[in-house]
Scaffold this motif. Structure first.
Motif, PDB file in Angstrom:
ATOM      1  N   LEU A 126      32.557  50.951  10.526  1.00  9.83           N
ATOM      2  CA  LEU A 126      32.484  50.672   9.215  1.00  9.83           C
ATOM      3  C   LEU A 126      31.947  51.738   8.506  1.00  9.83           C
ATOM      4  CD1 LEU A 126      31.082  46.930   9.244  1.00  9.83           C
ATOM      5  CD2 LEU A 126      33.469  47.550   9.020  1.00  9.83           C
ATOM      6  N   ASP A 127      32.664  52.343   7.588  1.00 11.32           N
ATOM      7  CA  ASP A 127      32.179  53.229   6.702  1.00 11.32           C
ATOM      8  C   ASP A 127      31.433  54.417   7.663  1.00 11.32           C
ATOM      9  OD1 ASP A 127      32.842  52.130   4.449  1.00 11.32           O
ATOM     10  OD2 ASP A 127      31.336  50.899   4.402  1.00 11.32           O
ATOM     11  N   ASP A 128      29.966  54.737   7.372  1.00  6.33           N
ATOM     12  CA  ASP A 128      29.133  55.703   8.161  1.00  6.33           C
ATOM     13  C   ASP A 128      28.513  55.160   9.165  1.00  6.33           C
ATOM     14  OD1 ASP A 128      30.247  57.917   6.744  1.00  6.33           O
ATOM     15  OD2 ASP A 128      28.753  57.446   5.079  1.00  6.33           O
ATOM     16  N   ASP A 129      28.440  53.831   9.512  1.00 13.06           N
ATOM     17  CA  ASP A 129      27.923  53.206  10.598  1.00 13.06           C
ATOM     18  C   ASP A 129      28.257  53.631  11.987  1.00 13.06           C
ATOM     19  OD1 ASP A 129      26.766  51.518   8.434  1.00 13.06           O
ATOM     20  OD2 ASP A 129      27.772  49.965   8.987  1.00 13.06           O
ATOM     21  N   PRO A 130      27.632  53.584  12.905  1.00 10.02           N
ATOM     22  CA  PRO A 130      27.794  53.962  14.241  1.00 10.02           C
ATOM     23  C   PRO A 130      28.886  52.913  14.738  1.00 10.02           C
ATOM     24  CG  PRO A 130      25.583  53.160  14.104  1.00 10.02           C
ATOM     25  CD  PRO A 130      26.151  52.749  12.770  1.00 10.02           C
ATOM     26  N   PRO A 131      29.719  53.789  15.738  1.00 12.85           N
ATOM     27  CA  PRO A 131      30.798  52.793  16.148  1.00 12.85           C
ATOM     28  C   PRO A 131      30.231  51.595  16.736  1.00 12.85           C
ATOM     29  CG  PRO A 131      30.976  55.105  17.040  1.00 12.85           C
ATOM     30  CD  PRO A 131      29.492  55.049  16.222  1.00 12.85           C
ATOM     31  N   THR A 132      30.999  50.650  16.989  1.00 10.52           N
ATOM     32  CA  THR A 132      30.846  49.315  17.575  1.00 10.52           C
ATOM     33  C   THR A 132      31.783  48.850  18.600  1.00 10.52           C
ATOM     34  OG1 THR A 132      29.579  48.621  15.515  1.00 10.52           O
ATOM     35  CG2 THR A 132      30.176  46.855  16.887  1.00 10.52           C
ATOM     36  N   VAL A 133      31.303  48.329  19.644  1.00  6.21           N
ATOM     37  CA  VAL A 133      32.062  47.816  20.568  1.00  6.21           C
ATOM     38  C   VAL A 133      32.043  46.168  20.497  1.00  6.21           C
ATOM     39  CG1 VAL A 133      32.769  47.471  22.931  1.00  6.21           C
ATOM     40  CG2 VAL A 133      32.080  49.697  22.213  1.00  6.21           C
ATOM     41  N   ASP A 183      32.766  42.325  36.863  1.00  8.83           N
ATOM     42  CA  ASP A 183      32.868  43.548  37.094  1.00  8.83           C
ATOM     43  C   ASP A 183      34.159  44.313  36.142  1.00  8.83           C
ATOM     44  OD1 ASP A 183      30.986  43.788  39.076  1.00  8.83           O
ATOM     45  OD2 ASP A 183      32.177  43.666  40.715  1.00  8.83           O
ATOM     46  N   GLU A 184      35.075  43.553  35.942  1.00  7.31           N
ATOM     47  CA  GLU A 184      36.039  43.950  35.374  1.00  7.31           C
ATOM     48  C   GLU A 184      35.638  43.967  33.771  1.00  7.31           C
ATOM     49  OE1 GLU A 184      39.793  41.455  35.890  1.00  7.31           O
ATOM     50  OE2 GLU A 184      39.674  41.649  37.977  1.00  7.31           O
ATOM     51  N   LEU A 185      34.914  42.800  33.360  1.00  4.03           N
ATOM     52  CA  LEU A 185      34.538  42.998  31.916  1.00  4.03           C
ATOM     53  C   LEU A 185      33.533  44.070  31.570  1.00  4.03           C
ATOM     54  CD1 LEU A 185      33.737  41.648  29.084  1.00  4.03           C
ATOM     55  CD2 LEU A 185      32.228  40.041  30.234  1.00  4.03           C
ATOM     56  N   ALA A 186      32.616  44.230  32.699  1.00  5.94           N
ATOM     57  CA  ALA A 186      31.702  45.480  32.394  1.00  5.94           C
ATOM     58  C   ALA A 186      32.378  46.663  32.599  1.00  5.94           C
ATOM     59  CB  ALA A 186      30.558  45.386  33.825  1.00  5.94           C
ATOM     60  N   ALA A 187      33.629  46.859  33.253  1.00  3.02           N
ATOM     61  CA  ALA A 187      34.449  48.032  33.118  1.00  3.02           C
ATOM     62  C   ALA A 187      35.081  48.195  31.954  1.00  3.02           C
ATOM     63  CB  ALA A 187      35.156  47.952  34.298  1.00  3.02           C
ATOM     64  N   ALA A 188      35.610  47.101  31.301  1.00  3.95           N
ATOM     65  CA  ALA A 188      36.319  47.118  30.182  1.00  3.95           C
ATOM     66  C   ALA A 188      35.169  47.567  28.933  1.00  3.95           C
ATOM     67  CB  ALA A 188      36.740  45.834  29.827  1.00  3.95           C
ATOM     68  N   ALA A 227      33.032  51.549  25.492  1.00  2.00           N
ATOM     69  CA  ALA A 227      31.886  52.272  24.730  1.00  2.00           C
ATOM     70  C   ALA A 227      32.024  53.647  24.819  1.00  2.00           C
ATOM     71  CB  ALA A 227      30.559  51.783  25.476  1.00  2.00           C
ATOM     72  N   ALA A 228      32.646  54.109  25.966  1.00  2.00           N
ATOM     73  CA  ALA A 228      32.926  55.616  26.582  1.00  2.00           C
ATOM     74  C   ALA A 228      33.862  56.353  25.197  1.00  2.00           C
ATOM     75  CB  ALA A 228      33.296  56.106  27.570  1.00  2.00           C
ATOM     76  N   ASP A 229      34.969  55.750  25.071  1.00  2.00           N
ATOM     77  CA  ASP A 229      35.824  55.980  23.967  1.00  2.00           C
ATOM     78  C   ASP A 229      35.284  56.027  22.671  1.00  2.00           C
ATOM     79  OD1 ASP A 229      38.078  55.967  26.215  1.00  2.00           O
ATOM     80  OD2 ASP A 229      38.810  53.973  25.474  1.00  2.00           O
ATOM     81  N   ALA A 230      34.489  55.163  22.193  1.00  4.77           N
ATOM     82  CA  ALA A 230      33.783  54.905  20.998  1.00  4.77           C
ATOM     83  C   ALA A 230      32.759  56.246  20.909  1.00  4.77           C
ATOM     84  CB  ALA A 230      33.142  53.698  20.724  1.00  4.77           C
ATOM     85  N   ARG A 231      32.233  56.573  21.833  1.00  8.48           N
ATOM     86  CA  ARG A 231      31.209  57.693  21.886  1.00  8.48           C
ATOM     87  C   ARG A 231      31.957  58.856  21.542  1.00  8.48           C
ATOM     88  NH1 ARG A 231      28.603  54.853  26.219  1.00  8.48           N
ATOM     89  NH2 ARG A 231      26.859  53.904  25.468  1.00  8.48           N
TER      90      ARG A 231
END
Length: 69
Positions: free
Chosen positions: A11-18, A44-49, A54-58
């Protein structure tokens, strides 16, 4: 639950959110509308997702971006 509904937004200039959105999902053996109960493998699947999103957002790979005009 076949796949977890994990997305990212900014949202706007806020940091990315997952976001893991369970709103509106039909009840399943894992999700009764209130509690998510997972086997270790599904946890484990949820943690991986979440980690992957999070890596994509960063990296700036946001699914949805909102700007104020």
């Amino acid at each position: 639950m076949a796949d977890f509904p994990v997305s990212s937004f900014q949202l706007d200039d806020d940091p990315p959110t997952v976001e893991l959105s369970l709103r509106g999902l039909d009840p399943t053996p894992e999700w009764d509308g209130y509690t998510l109960v997972l086997t270790p493998d599904r946890a484990d699947e949820l943690a991986a997702a979440l980690s992957s999103k999070a890596a994509d957002a960063r990296a700036g790979l946001i699914d949805i971006a909102f700007t104020d005009s």
